[in-house]
Design an enzyme around this catalytic site. Structure first.
Site, PDB file in Angstrom:
ATOM      1  CE1 TYR A 188      -0.317  -8.746   2.373  1.00 44.83           C
ATOM      2  CE2 TYR A 188       0.063  -6.402   2.031  1.00 44.83           C
ATOM      3  CZ  TYR A 188      -0.023  -7.691   1.523  1.00 44.83           C
ATOM      4  OH  TYR A 188       0.177  -7.913   0.184  1.00 44.83           O
ATOM      5  CG  ASP A 191       5.837  -3.229   7.146  1.00 45.90           C
ATOM      6  OD1 ASP A 191       5.994  -2.177   6.495  1.00 45.90           O
ATOM      7  OD2 ASP A 191       5.220  -4.219   6.707  1.00 45.90           O
ATOM      8  CE  LYS A 222      -0.051   0.401   1.323  1.00 47.41           C
ATOM      9  NZ  LYS A 222       0.412  -0.751   2.079  1.00 47.41           N
TER      10      LYS A 222
HETATM   11  C1  LIG Z   1       0.895  -2.176   1.789  1.00 48.73           C
HETATM   12  C2  LIG Z   1       1.793  -2.798   2.791  1.00 48.73           C
HETATM   13  C3  LIG Z   1       2.892  -3.594   2.421  1.00 48.73           C
HETATM   14  C4  LIG Z   1       3.123  -4.039   0.999  1.00 48.73           C
HETATM   15  O1  LIG Z   1       3.424  -2.970   0.147  1.00 48.73           O
HETATM   16  P1  LIG Z   1       3.193  -3.188  -1.435  1.00 48.73           P
HETATM   17  O2  LIG Z   1       3.722  -1.921  -2.031  1.00 48.73           O
HETATM   18  O3  LIG Z   1       1.726  -3.373  -1.622  1.00 48.73           O
HETATM   19  O4  LIG Z   1       3.976  -4.378  -1.834  1.00 48.73           O
HETATM   20  C5  LIG Z   1       3.761  -4.022   3.407  1.00 48.73           C
HETATM   21  N1  LIG Z   1       3.563  -3.691   4.694  1.00 48.73           N
HETATM   22  C6  LIG Z   1       2.520  -2.942   5.099  1.00 48.73           C
HETATM   23  C7  LIG Z   1       2.375  -2.595   6.533  1.00 48.73           C
HETATM   24  C8  LIG Z   1       1.583  -2.495   4.169  1.00 48.73           C
HETATM   25  O5  LIG Z   1       0.525  -1.795   4.576  1.00 48.73           O
END
Ligand SMILES: *Cc1c(COP(=O)(O)O)cnc(C)c1O
Length: 478
Positions: free
Chosen positions: A142, A237, A308
């Site tokens: 994701y 990511d 996060k």
């Molecule tokens: C949570 C998440 C996102 C998206 O971040 P948001 O602040 O919710 O837009 C992107 N990549 C990873 C791996 C994530 O866990």
């Protein structure tokens, strides 16, 4: 008192599904979600006054625990000086320096407000840098909700059982190639066929949005090797894993401390990964040029995204990477990106204090708590004869249910979806009734904090046998 159900009904009359992010709606586990009134350290308290041991942690940010007094003080102090200026502040530079000390890959950084913006911008930047359009992502990973990254996405898309999203133009979806995770051969074949058109490969260095699926030994290094060979960029990511699993995120954990054999294949087990993972230690909180990190790293991504934990619970995210690539961003270069609230002073203040406090002791505490909870849940499931496997990447873990998971582990999205998903709802609700809030989906990681106490771990241990029984008794829905 207003009940969670009443609040949910009222919310649904004005907000689609009653929530501002789909997985919060309890769709896959049923019932009304707990509406949170306040949170403290390892707990959240809902509108009905139930204090719940919280294993969601705002989906990662609450590394130090909720309402850490130093973080709250910093935010209040920043608020008194002004909520937003639309002009640069020194704090942004200080936070960027703090990030670079931990993850020197991020030679330059740009702050944004959400992880979605960070990955979206990283993709645009890769296209700008290479003059190519195609992007490879892995099924079950994701990367936020931008158009091009929703195909076979994990997290809420997986929870909802959706193939992707309506409203994404076919022409845009067509620019994304989705490959199975942990499959080097598929990656090599794809590059052999279309390598000159591929701008970037984006990956979670240890996927955490289809449950925890550790990278096979050498998989990240293989992505690095193949992208470099064809002149494409590698985007790591770390929105979820960055600053959560260690000072240098999953990159630090794997590329610096983990295995280094790029060609290796084998079982999902190293000191920090897999079922038998042991609590890692953290020898380092800062990496500077000259410390040899570049020579030591098994793989170095071109771009890395954070979110996060970096905002400590405030809306903050970032992308960083090679100076020559990052300097293609406006106003220096031709790749446009902007944000009215980017680098917001309250969020930046929360991020600075969170990173200052996230020392080796914090990471060791989080890892120890994660080890305890994974172990005790596993024992309870074993006692009830529920086939399962606890999969770990550093201090992140999730509980995989089903014979397949127990036998060979979950290595990709297909195996993640093949779990005994029907057992999770009853398991989740038994925990909730006992005052323990798990992530409301089998496809999400469990999040511990440095503020969870022995007493809270005991509450989880006391709840586990009943939850395991509920999982054992569950039957597939017709
Ligand atoms: C949570 C998440 C996102 C998206 O971040 P948001 O602040 O919710 O837009 C992107 N990549 C990873 C791996 C994530 O866990």
């Amino acid at each position: 008192m207003t009940s969670n159900q009443q609040l949910f009904d009222a919310a649904r009359a004005v907000i689609p599904g009653g929530v501002d992010s789909p997985v919060r709606a309890f769709g896959s586990v049923g019932g009304a979600p707990a509406f949170i009134d306040h949170a403290l350290a390892g707990t959240v308290t809902d509108a009905e006054g139930h204090e719940l041991v919280d294993l969601v942690g705002s989906w990662g940010p609450a590394l130090l625990g909720h309402t850490d007094p130093d973080v709250v003080d910093a935010v209040v102090a920043a608020a008194r000086k002004g909520l937003s200026f639309g002009a640069p502040t020194e704090a942004e530079t200080r936070l960027a320096e703090a990030v670079r000390r931990r993850v020197p890959v991020a030679e330059r950084l740009r702050f944004v407000s959400t992880g979605t913006e960070a990955t979206m911008t990283a993709i645009r930047l890769s296209r700008g840098a290479t003059g190519r359009d195609l992007v490879i992502k892995f099924a079950g990973c994701y990367h936020g909700h931008s158009d091009g990254l929703l195909s076979a996405a994990g997290s809420g898309v997986a929870t909802g059982g959706l193939p992707g999203s309506a409203g994404v133009p076919a022409a845009i979806a067509g620019q994304t190639i989705v490959l199975p995770y942990n499959d080097v051969a598929a990656l090599e074949e794809c590059f052999a066929a279309r390598g000159s058109e591929i701008a970037a490969v984006i990956t979670e260095p240890a996927p955490a949005n289809m449950g925890i699926v550790p990278p096979a030994p050498g998989f990240n290094a293989a992505i690095r090797r193949v992208t470099a060979e064809y002149g494409a960029l590698m985007i790591a990511d770390e929105v979820l894993s960055g600053f959560r699993v260690g000072p240098a995120g999953m990159w630090g954990l794997e590329a610096l401390d983990g295995w280094v054999d790029a060609g290796a294949t084998g079982p999902l087990a190293t000191p920090a990964f897999g079922e038998g993972a042991v609590t890692p230690t953290w020898p380092r909180t800062g990496l500077a040029e000259g410390t040899g990190w570049r020579e030591r790293a098994a793989w170095i991504p071109d771009l890395v995204t954070f979110g996060k934990v970096i905002g400590g619970g405030m809306p903050l995210a970032a992308l960083g990477g090679r100076a020559d690539v990052m300097e293609l961003l406006a106003p220096v270069g031709p790749v446009y990106q902007a944000g009215t609230l980017s680098g917001n002073p309250l969020a930046t203040a929360a991020g600075i204090v969170t990173l200052e406090k996230a020392d080796d002791a914090v990471y060791a505490a989080v890892a120890r708590r994660a080890q305890q909870v994974g172990d005790l849940v596993s024992e309870a499931l074993t006692a009830e004869g529920v086939a399962h496997r606890v999969q770990r990447s550093g201090s992140l873990f999730s509980v995989m249910l089903g014979e397949g998971a127990a036998e060979h582990g979950v290595r990709d999205y297909e195996e993640a979806k093949a779990q005994d998903v029907f057992r999770f709802g009853p398991f989740f609700h038994a925990f909730l009734e006992a005052g323990v809030a798990l992530p409301p989906s089998i496809f999400e990681a469990w999040f511990l904090s440095a503020a969870h106490t022995d007493e809270q771990i005991e509450r989880i241990a006391a709840a586990a046998p009943k939850a395991a029984k509920a999982a054992a008794a569950a039957t597939p829905q017709a």
